[in-house]
Motif scaffolding. Structure first.
Motif, PDB file in Angstrom:
ATOM      1  N   GLU A 188      89.154 -25.232 -35.098  1.00  0.00           N
ATOM      2  CA  GLU A 188      88.497 -24.689 -33.902  1.00  0.00           C
ATOM      3  C   GLU A 188      88.141 -23.222 -34.089  1.00  0.00           C
ATOM      4  N   ILE A 189      89.036 -22.468 -34.738  1.00  0.00           N
ATOM      5  CA  ILE A 189      88.765 -21.043 -34.979  1.00  0.00           C
ATOM      6  C   ILE A 189      87.570 -20.886 -35.917  1.00  0.00           C
ATOM      7  N   GLU A 201      79.948 -20.269 -34.908  1.00  0.00           N
ATOM      8  CA  GLU A 201      79.082 -20.091 -33.745  1.00  0.00           C
ATOM      9  C   GLU A 201      78.852 -18.611 -33.446  1.00  0.00           C
ATOM     10  N   GLY A 202      79.912 -17.802 -33.620  1.00  0.00           N
ATOM     11  CA  GLY A 202      79.758 -16.364 -33.398  1.00  0.00           C
ATOM     12  C   GLY A 202      78.769 -15.738 -34.361  1.00  0.00           C
ATOM     13  N   THR A 223      85.147 -23.028 -36.331  1.00  0.00           N
ATOM     14  CA  THR A 223      83.941 -23.420 -35.591  1.00  0.00           C
ATOM     15  C   THR A 223      83.457 -22.293 -34.695  1.00  0.00           C
ATOM     16  N   ASN A 224      84.400 -21.677 -33.986  1.00  0.00           N
ATOM     17  CA  ASN A 224      84.027 -20.540 -33.127  1.00  0.00           C
ATOM     18  C   ASN A 224      83.486 -19.380 -33.944  1.00  0.00           C
TER      19      ASN A 224
END
Length: 452
Positions: free
Chosen positions: A201-202, A208-209, A204-205
């Motif tokens: 999840e980190i 995206e960032g 992926t974020n």
């Protein structure tokens, strides 16, 4: 006969070529009744629309957010054009009179001056961005890299120092050891149970960032192109807006709207541009001071202090606290020196530099500045903290304008200094002010009446 027909045709053309005037006769009773019914219908329809809009508020806000996302380059273009406009205006004031003496064609001098002004501001902006990136990115990379590599060892040193404090059977030593053991155990459990399972999840974020950063850069590049068109046609846009205001509003209301627009430009332009210049100077002074004092993380701390200084009142403290913690992890004594240096720098900014650059652009007291920052930051985050002060200043000006207008209609004084404890308004609406001498004379008279 042909000449007579031609004359009749010319007369008809002349008559029909002019646009006829509508509504020359007075309204009929049927039309008045119809207009009244239409008014009732529109009021009921507006109420129903408002009710259904409240029910679909999430959908409407989502649609508004999507429209804003699509038009974000235009918004960026407007902001960039607004920030660059003062420089373009200065270039026009300098070049246009000189070009008009050499160029006789009407409007040609203004176009050439505008093109030169836009070219100059674009070159200056590109050079400034490239210079800042060349200065900041290598230094920021090295500072963050050193921070990442040295922070664990610094934390271990702190823990070992605390662990080496042995006060035999004292309560403090037992308490400190217990805190360290439980803290270490909690950190290990958090790493096993929270951090590792959320690695995907980190990442992926993070992806995206990075994508969002490149998207914002692309929007900013398109915004620069949009700003060029806006700067070239700013007078045309201003005339069109003014024409539209006079077309849809009564003259008195239209003049009020134009006055508020001028006041908004004065408040926002003076505050934002002045604050950017002020923060840039503070960032440079912080860089020079930290370099002389041989502090660690010079560029990183200077960027933090300069950027957060844009926020009025709270900005210096927001930037100084994490910077002081970073420096204290490297050397606690230097951290204390940094706190003293920042206090002196902010005193210089608040008492000398800030008033010279900003003046009294907002007209707000310290209390209302704090209220506007807290309210804007709570509602809109960092942008709200920056824009909250000029927005609140404009609202304060509008309320003050309405208040003064109502007081003038009642023939009462406008200045707040007149409404002290010795002043009052009688039942007939007349303003009176009791002097201290009159107040002292009234007290014995009142006592005599009581004795009688």
């Amino acid at each position: 006969m042909e000449k007579k027909n031609d004359k009749k045709t010319d007369v008809k053309k002349a008559y029909y070529s002019g646009s006829p005037r509508l509504g020359t006769g007075g309204p009929s009773k049927l039309r008045l009744a119809f207009n009244k019914g239409i008014t009732y219908f529109l009021v009921i329809a507006a109420g129903l629309l408002f009710y259904f809009a409240l029910l679909r508020l999430d959908i409407l806000s989502g649609a508004a957010g999507k429209i804003f996302h699509v038009l974000k380059p235009v918004v960026y273009g407007c902001v960039i054009a607004y920030l660059l406009n003062p420089v373009v205006r200065k270039v026009d004031q300098f070049l246009v009179p000189k070009l008009q003496t050499r160029i006789q064609l009407e409007g040609k001098a203004e176009k050439i001056s505008r093109a030169v002004g836009i070219l100059i501001v674009l070159i200056l902006m590109i050079l400034l961005v490239i210079t800042l990136l060349n200065l900041l990115i290598p230094e920021l990379y090295s500072s963050i890299r050193n921070l990442v590599f040295t922070l664990p060892s610094q934390m271990n040193d702190i823990v070992s120092r605390l662990s080496s404090i042995t006060l035999e059977d004292s309560t403090i030593s037992v308490f400190m050891k217990t805190v360290l053991e439980e803290g270490t155990e909690m950190l290990q459990n958090w790493l096993r149970t929270e951090l590792l399972p959320k690695t995907n999840e980190i990442m992926t974020n993070l992806t995206e960032g990075v994508f969002n950063v490149f998207s914002e850069i692309f929007n900013a590049l398109i915004g620069i192109i949009v700003s060029v068109y806006i700067l070239f046609s700013k007078e045309l846009f201003a005339r069109q807006c003014k024409k539209m205001i006079y077309a849809f509003l009564e003259p008195k209301k239209a003049n009020m709207v134009l006055h508020l627009a001028t006041k908004s430009d004065e408040v926002f332009g003076g505050f934002i541009i002045g604050k950017i210049i002020d923060s840039a100077i503070i960032g440079v002074l912080c860089f020079l001071g930290l370099t002389i004092l041989k502090m660690p993380y010079v560029v990183l701390v200077s960027v933090i202090v300069g950027v957060t200084n844009v926020i009025p009142f709270f900005g210096p403290y927001i930037g100084a606290i994490p910077s002081a913690i970073l420096i204290m992890l490297d050397d606690p004594i230097k951290g204390l020196y940094f706190i003293l240096f920042i206090l002196l720098l902010q005193q210089f900014d608040g008492n000398i530099l800030g008033p010279k650059i900003l003046g009294n652009s907002t007209g707000l007291s310290a209390f209302w500045v704090i209220v506007s920052i807290l309210l804007g930051g709570g509602l809109f985050g960092f942008v709200g903290m920056v824009m909250g002060v000029p927005t609140f200043a404009l609202l304060y000006y509008i309320v003050d304008l309405i208040m003064n207008n109502r007081l003038e209609r009642k023939k009462l004084p406008v200045s707040s200094s007149n409404y002290d404890p010795l002043s009052f308004v009688d039942d007939e609406g007349k303003f009176h002010r009791v002097d201290a001498c009159e107040k002292q004379e009234r007290k014995p008279a009142a006592n005599e009446s009581k004795g009688e």
